[in-house]
Design a protein around this motif. Sequence first.
Motif, PDB file in Angstrom:
ATOM      1  N   ASP A 154      12.504  16.682   0.845  1.00 34.49           N
ATOM      2  CA  ASP A 154      12.568  15.606  -0.145  1.00 34.49           C
ATOM      3  C   ASP A 154      13.759  14.702   0.160  1.00 34.49           C
ATOM      4  OD1 ASP A 154      10.347  16.229  -1.694  1.00 34.49           O
ATOM      5  OD2 ASP A 154      11.464  17.701  -2.888  1.00 34.49           O
ATOM      6  N   LEU A 155      13.526  13.408   0.106  1.00 30.73           N
ATOM      7  CA  LEU A 155      14.591  12.431   0.288  1.00 30.73           C
ATOM      8  C   LEU A 155      14.887  11.758  -1.040  1.00 30.73           C
ATOM      9  CD1 LEU A 155      13.406  10.669   3.581  1.00 30.73           C
ATOM     10  CD2 LEU A 155      14.995  12.587   3.353  1.00 30.73           C
ATOM     11  N   SER A 156      16.125  11.331  -1.209  1.00 28.48           N
ATOM     12  CA  SER A 156      16.485  10.638  -2.455  1.00 28.48           C
ATOM     13  C   SER A 156      15.688   9.340  -2.589  1.00 28.48           C
ATOM     14  CB  SER A 156      17.991  10.345  -2.486  1.00 28.48           C
ATOM     15  OG  SER A 156      18.364   9.574  -1.351  1.00 28.48           O
ATOM     16  N   LYS A 157      15.389   8.730  -1.439  1.00 32.89           N
ATOM     17  CA  LYS A 157      14.552   7.543  -1.422  1.00 32.89           C
ATOM     18  C   LYS A 157      13.373   7.824  -0.495  1.00 32.89           C
ATOM     19  CE  LYS A 157      14.565   2.524  -0.776  1.00 32.89           C
ATOM     20  NZ  LYS A 157      15.378   1.333  -0.382  1.00 32.89           N
ATOM     21  N   PRO A 158      12.232   8.216  -1.029  1.00 31.95           N
ATOM     22  CA  PRO A 158      11.091   8.613  -0.199  1.00 31.95           C
ATOM     23  C   PRO A 158      10.641   7.489   0.740  1.00 31.95           C
ATOM     24  CG  PRO A 158      10.735   9.226  -2.489  1.00 31.95           C
ATOM     25  CD  PRO A 158      11.933   8.331  -2.461  1.00 31.95           C
ATOM     26  N   THR A 159      10.195   7.862   1.906  1.00 32.11           N
ATOM     27  CA  THR A 159       9.650   6.916   2.867  1.00 32.11           C
ATOM     28  C   THR A 159       8.227   7.336   3.212  1.00 32.11           C
ATOM     29  OG1 THR A 159      10.408   8.170   4.797  1.00 32.11           O
ATOM     30  CG2 THR A 159      11.925   6.517   3.870  1.00 32.11           C
ATOM     31  N   PRO A 160       7.380   6.402   3.640  1.00 36.44           N
ATOM     32  CA  PRO A 160       5.997   6.766   3.991  1.00 36.44           C
ATOM     33  C   PRO A 160       5.929   7.823   5.085  1.00 36.44           C
ATOM     34  CG  PRO A 160       6.220   4.384   3.803  1.00 36.44           C
ATOM     35  CD  PRO A 160       7.604   4.949   3.736  1.00 36.44           C
ATOM     36  N   GLU A 161       6.744   7.687   6.124  1.00 36.33           N
ATOM     37  CA  GLU A 161       6.688   8.635   7.221  1.00 36.33           C
ATOM     38  C   GLU A 161       7.163  10.020   6.806  1.00 36.33           C
ATOM     39  OE1 GLU A 161       8.269   5.793   7.197  1.00 36.33           O
ATOM     40  OE2 GLU A 161      10.359   5.966   7.872  1.00 36.33           O
ATOM     41  N   ARG A 162       8.189  10.091   5.964  1.00 41.27           N
ATOM     42  CA  ARG A 162       8.650  11.397   5.503  1.00 41.27           C
ATOM     43  C   ARG A 162       7.592  12.043   4.610  1.00 41.27           C
ATOM     44  NH1 ARG A 162      11.117  15.151   7.614  1.00 41.27           N
ATOM     45  NH2 ARG A 162       9.302  16.302   6.868  1.00 41.27           N
TER      46      ARG A 162
ATOM     47  N   PRO B 110       0.817  -1.218   0.000  1.00 44.84           N
ATOM     48  CA  PRO B 110       0.000   0.000   0.000  1.00 44.84           C
ATOM     49  C   PRO B 110       0.848   1.263   0.000  1.00 44.84           C
ATOM     50  CG  PRO B 110      -0.896  -1.593   1.546  1.00 44.84           C
ATOM     51  CD  PRO B 110       0.411  -2.152   1.080  1.00 44.84           C
ATOM     52  N   TYR B 111       2.012   1.198   0.621  1.00 43.10           N
ATOM     53  CA  TYR B 111       2.866   2.380   0.646  1.00 43.10           C
ATOM     54  C   TYR B 111       3.484   2.674  -0.720  1.00 43.10           C
ATOM     55  CZ  TYR B 111       2.458   2.704   5.700  1.00 43.10           C
ATOM     56  OH  TYR B 111       1.977   2.867   6.972  1.00 43.10           O
ATOM     57  N   ASP B 112       3.700   1.646  -1.510  1.00 42.47           N
ATOM     58  CA  ASP B 112       4.153   1.884  -2.881  1.00 42.47           C
ATOM     59  C   ASP B 112       3.120   2.715  -3.637  1.00 42.47           C
ATOM     60  OD1 ASP B 112       6.598   0.458  -2.742  1.00 42.47           O
ATOM     61  OD2 ASP B 112       5.543  -1.440  -3.022  1.00 42.47           O
ATOM     62  N   ALA B 113       1.862   2.368  -3.429  1.00 38.91           N
ATOM     63  CA  ALA B 113       0.795   3.119  -4.089  1.00 38.91           C
ATOM     64  C   ALA B 113       0.709   4.540  -3.548  1.00 38.91           C
ATOM     65  CB  ALA B 113      -0.539   2.394  -3.899  1.00 38.91           C
ATOM     66  N   LEU B 114       0.752   4.697  -2.226  1.00 39.77           N
ATOM     67  CA  LEU B 114       0.627   6.028  -1.636  1.00 39.77           C
ATOM     68  C   LEU B 114       1.743   6.961  -2.080  1.00 39.77           C
ATOM     69  CD1 LEU B 114      -0.534   5.738   2.086  1.00 39.77           C
ATOM     70  CD2 LEU B 114      -1.753   6.717   0.139  1.00 39.77           C
ATOM     71  N   LEU B 115       2.974   6.454  -2.089  1.00 40.88           N
ATOM     72  CA  LEU B 115       4.099   7.304  -2.470  1.00 40.88           C
ATOM     73  C   LEU B 115       3.993   7.774  -3.917  1.00 40.88           C
ATOM     74  CD1 LEU B 115       7.045   5.481  -0.652  1.00 40.88           C
ATOM     75  CD2 LEU B 115       6.039   7.702  -0.080  1.00 40.88           C
ATOM     76  N   ALA B 116       3.282   7.015  -4.727  1.00 37.00           N
ATOM     77  CA  ALA B 116       3.094   7.420  -6.124  1.00 37.00           C
ATOM     78  C   ALA B 116       2.183   8.641  -6.236  1.00 37.00           C
ATOM     79  CB  ALA B 116       2.507   6.264  -6.928  1.00 37.00           C
ATOM     80  N   PHE B 117       1.419   8.949  -5.169  1.00 38.34           N
ATOM     81  CA  PHE B 117       0.526  10.103  -5.167  1.00 38.34           C
ATOM     82  C   PHE B 117       1.143  11.318  -4.483  1.00 38.34           C
ATOM     83  CE2 PHE B 117      -2.587   6.446  -4.787  1.00 38.34           C
ATOM     84  CZ  PHE B 117      -2.892   6.425  -6.142  1.00 38.34           C
TER      85      PHE B 117
END
Length: 417
Positions: free
Chosen positions: A254-262, A190-197
């Motif tokens: 912004d992080l180079s590798k986004p995380t759900p919490e960030r 689900p976090y893969d999907a959320l980060l895409a938004f």
Amino acid sequence: MNTVRRAAATALAAVAVLGTGAVGQASAAPSPTPSTGKLPAGLYGTKDPTYDGVWRQSLSFLAQRATGYQPADQAVEWLLGQQCDDGAFPSYRADATKPCDAKTMRDTNATAAAVQALAAVRRQSAAPQKADQAVKAGSDWLRSVQNKDGGWGYSAGGASDANSTSVVVGALAATGVRPTAFTSAEGRTPYDALLAFALPCSDKEGPGAFAYQPDKAGKLFANADATAAAALAGLGKSMVATKASPEQAPTCTDLSKPTPERAALNGASYLAKTLATTHHLVQPPMPGATDTAEQPDFGNTADAVVALSAAGASKEAMPALEWLEKNSAAWAKESGPAAYAQLVLAARATETDPRKFGSVDLVEQLNAAGPAPKSPDTSASSTTADEEDSGFDLWWIIGIGTVVGVGIGFLLSGRKK
């Protein structure tokens, strides 16, 4: 959460309001309206439940448990009776004696909300085993209709959107399931999907915000409703959340590798800036409306208060809560139990007394909207709000350690919406 879509007359209208190209969502028809005009005795609210019966019942339960009350057995039985044999919940079934068929529109949002609500009431209900079975069946159905990208749309098979994916993450939180373990057939979470938004901090229009869905051209546009929902989900929250500690003004990074919490904290930053001037969110006019002026969005403002407080930004949330205290009474009275529930949860998230919410006793008004709940058990009221997601919180703390700028240990102390 999902107030914009729940307020729409139909799922089609909701898609139009949000300006998406979600053809999959708009294709299914809603559940039928009761032909008799008489509503079931166990249902909260007096208005047509066609589009929000299960939703408003579920929010009512969550708000009642957050204030120490146990919903009446009659109300719990009504919600249990709405579930289809495959575990899904439609928005509303007028005749629950007839089994669901292929024409019954299964609603991911209603199912996820019902899972959270039944998880909250099961220990005190007259039939805890039945509630447990309903929670498991609902969760299993949600897994079965997860999209390849890891997310969910409003209806099974519809294109994933931030709101629907977030409310399902809330259901996972309520049942102690890790979102990272809830993977699609292609291994997406689900976090893969959320980060895409999620929009980057460099976005000029909505830095750090979440979009509801990409438009037809694949572009993301900031949506405050989606941002409030996704911020909670990114922090691993169900619809019940409390104030985080330590307090820290949200920033966008912004992080180079986004995380759900960030991404969640970036979303909180966007919400804080959006609320800074007027202290409330706005909603566009409904399609075809003669009044084209934007109107205050009470429900999503309440949701934003919860998200900010959960992100450690209750200071930034308080002006919006105070605005709701002064201005939401007429809206809540007109809108009914789900509105009272949202306000109760916003109050609880900021440690505000929902019984003294401006001139309104929110708890009294909510409880009066349906079968009288059982009186609060003071020996249990301090823990009942945690029950939905305490297991989730434990693994979350162990798994990610300390979120940047936000102490997650507060998750175990109590929850709100």
